[in-house]
Enzyme design. Structure first.
Site, short mmCIF file in Angstrom:
data_model
loop_
_atom_site.label_atom_id
_atom_site.label_comp_id
_atom_site.label_asym_id
_atom_site.label_seq_id
_atom_site.Cartn_x
_atom_site.Cartn_y
_atom_site.Cartn_z
N ASN A 17 -9.83 18.56 -33.01
CA ASN A 17 -8.77 18.43 -34.02
C ASN A 17 -9.31 19.00 -35.32
O ASN A 17 -10.16 18.39 -35.96
CB ASN A 17 -8.39 16.94 -34.17
CG ASN A 17 -7.41 16.71 -35.31
OD1 ASN A 17 -6.85 17.67 -35.86
ND2 ASN A 17 -7.19 15.45 -35.65
N GLY A 31 -14.75 10.33 -39.41
CA GLY A 31 -15.33 11.03 -40.54
C GLY A 31 -16.39 10.23 -41.29
O GLY A 31 -16.79 10.59 -42.39
N SER A 74 -16.26 10.38 -35.10
CA SER A 74 -17.66 10.79 -35.27
C SER A 74 -18.34 11.15 -33.95
O SER A 74 -19.51 10.85 -33.74
CB SER A 74 -18.47 9.71 -36.01
OG SER A 74 -17.94 9.54 -37.32
N GLU A 89 -4.60 9.51 -39.82
CA GLU A 89 -4.45 10.16 -41.13
C GLU A 89 -2.98 10.39 -41.46
O GLU A 89 -2.58 10.37 -42.62
CB GLU A 89 -5.26 11.46 -41.16
CG GLU A 89 -6.76 11.16 -41.24
CD GLU A 89 -7.67 12.21 -40.67
OE1 GLU A 89 -7.21 13.34 -40.39
OE2 GLU A 89 -8.87 11.91 -40.48
N LYS A 104 -7.80 19.46 -38.09
CA LYS A 104 -7.20 18.89 -39.31
C LYS A 104 -6.84 20.04 -40.26
O LYS A 104 -6.39 21.09 -39.79
CB LYS A 104 -8.16 17.86 -39.93
CG LYS A 104 -8.61 16.83 -38.88
CD LYS A 104 -9.34 15.65 -39.42
CE LYS A 104 -9.69 14.71 -38.27
NZ LYS A 104 -10.37 13.50 -38.72
N HIS A 126 -1.75 10.37 -35.41
CA HIS A 126 -3.12 10.29 -35.91
C HIS A 126 -3.17 9.33 -37.10
O HIS A 126 -2.23 9.28 -37.89
CB HIS A 126 -3.62 11.68 -36.32
CG HIS A 126 -5.09 11.72 -36.55
ND1 HIS A 126 -5.66 11.24 -37.72
CD2 HIS A 126 -6.12 12.13 -35.77
CE1 HIS A 126 -6.98 11.38 -37.63
NE2 HIS A 126 -7.28 11.92 -36.46
N GLU A 160 -8.88 5.98 -31.44
CA GLU A 160 -9.65 6.40 -32.61
C GLU A 160 -9.74 5.26 -33.60
O GLU A 160 -8.83 5.08 -34.43
CB GLU A 160 -8.96 7.60 -33.28
CG GLU A 160 -8.87 8.82 -32.39
CD GLU A 160 -8.85 10.11 -33.22
OE1 GLU A 160 -9.55 11.05 -32.83
OE2 GLU A 160 -8.15 10.16 -34.25
P1 13P Z 1 -14.36 12.98 -36.84
O1 13P Z 1 -14.88 13.48 -35.52
O2 13P Z 1 -14.56 13.94 -37.96
O3 13P Z 1 -14.83 11.60 -37.12
O4 13P Z 1 -12.75 12.89 -36.67
C1 13P Z 1 -12.23 12.23 -35.58
C2 13P Z 1 -10.77 12.46 -35.53
O5 13P Z 1 -10.02 11.99 -36.37
C3 13P Z 1 -10.23 13.33 -34.47
O6 13P Z 1 -8.85 13.29 -34.42
#
Ligand code: 13P
Length: 259
Positions: free
Chosen positions: A9, A173, A213, A97, A11, A95, A167
């Site tokens: 992903n 992150g 992560s 976010e 982003k 997601h 997640e």
């Molecule tokens: P990270 O791998 O940067 O922690 O992000 C995970 C994520 O949100 C994947 O959708």
């Protein structure tokens, strides 16, 4: 046995030019991979470039969000048909976010999911608790609410076409990965919810990815868990070498997955 999936992903990262170059190199590096499905989710603007660079390869392209309407007055949104036209065959939905930045509710996620299914896209539906929810012992309650709301009104056949991503928000992150045991516990719970709602066969078939992560040095430990069917990778999917290393997690791990 469920076929593993490693998905990146991206982003809000990478331009069209960067996407074309990355996918062209990635497809060469993973051309011989057949132990897992590989998905890349670039930003909307780069979907078409990604799809063109991936044509004829073992890579699948996914959108990062979708609106539930086929068209209309929804400034800034993209429909399932538009994603398909751009070359996506899958889409990430719900997601954390988007839940956080755009106030997405389980009901909205449910509508998006149904629109994606109707259009023929494979939805990758994200669920997961915040740190505060985990620390107050409400992880299962949150997962259950997201599950019931997000998957409301689905038939078992529709459910068989989705993937889920667990997640935990506190692991995204932050460099703070859930331990394989913690992730497996939530995956087991999500599979149990699936079994109760959609039956044994659908629950066993469901692929549940872990996200938060994921890095080259922790993928093997995660994939050793039989309940973990793959990874949804954020930051580490932006770098070619680290994403390739994650895709190529020792395939022997797959054979020795613990139950
Ligand atoms: P990270 O791998 O940067 O922690 O992000 C995970 C994520 O949100 C994947 O959708």
């Amino acid at each position: 046995m469920r076929r593993p999936v490693i998905a990146g992903n991206w982003k809000m990262h990478k331009t069209i030019a960067e996407t074309s170059a990355f996918v062209a190199r990635l497809r060469e590096r993973v051309a011989n991979v057949n132990h897992c499905d590989i998905v890349v989710a670039p930003p909307f603007t780069a979907l078409r470039a990604a799809a063109e660079a991936a044509r004829g390869s073992n890579l699948r392209i996914a959108g990062q969000d979708v609106h539930w309407e086929p068209n209309g007055a929804h400034t800034g949104d993209i429909s399932a048909g538009m994603l398909m036209e751009a070359g996506a065959t899958a889409v990430i939905i719900g997601h954390s976010e988007r839940r956080r930045d755009h106030g997405e509710t389980d009901e909205m996620i449910n509508r998006k999911l149904k629109a994606a299914l109707a259009a023929g896209l494979t939805p990758i539906v994200c669920v997961g608790e915040t740190l505060e929810e985990r620390e107050s012992g409400r992880t299962q309650e949150v997962l259950s609410r997201q599950f019931e709301g997000g998957f409301a009104g689905l038939t078992p056949w529709e459910f068989s076409r989705i993937m889920m991503a667990y997640e935990p928000v506190w692991a995204i992150g932050t460099g703070r990965t859930a331990t394989p045991e913690m992730a497996a516990e939530s995956h087991t719970y999500l599979r149990e919810l699936s079994r109760r709602r959609f039956g044994e066969a659908e629950a066993e078939r469901l692929r549940i990815l872990y996200g938060g992560s994921v890095k080259p040095d922790n993928i093997a430990g995660l994939m050793r868990e039989v309940q973990i069917d793959g990874a949804l990778v954020g930051g580490a999917s932006l770098d070619l070498e680290s994403f390739v290393a994650i895709v190529q997690y020792p395939p022997l791990v797959a054979a020795g997955r613990v139950g």
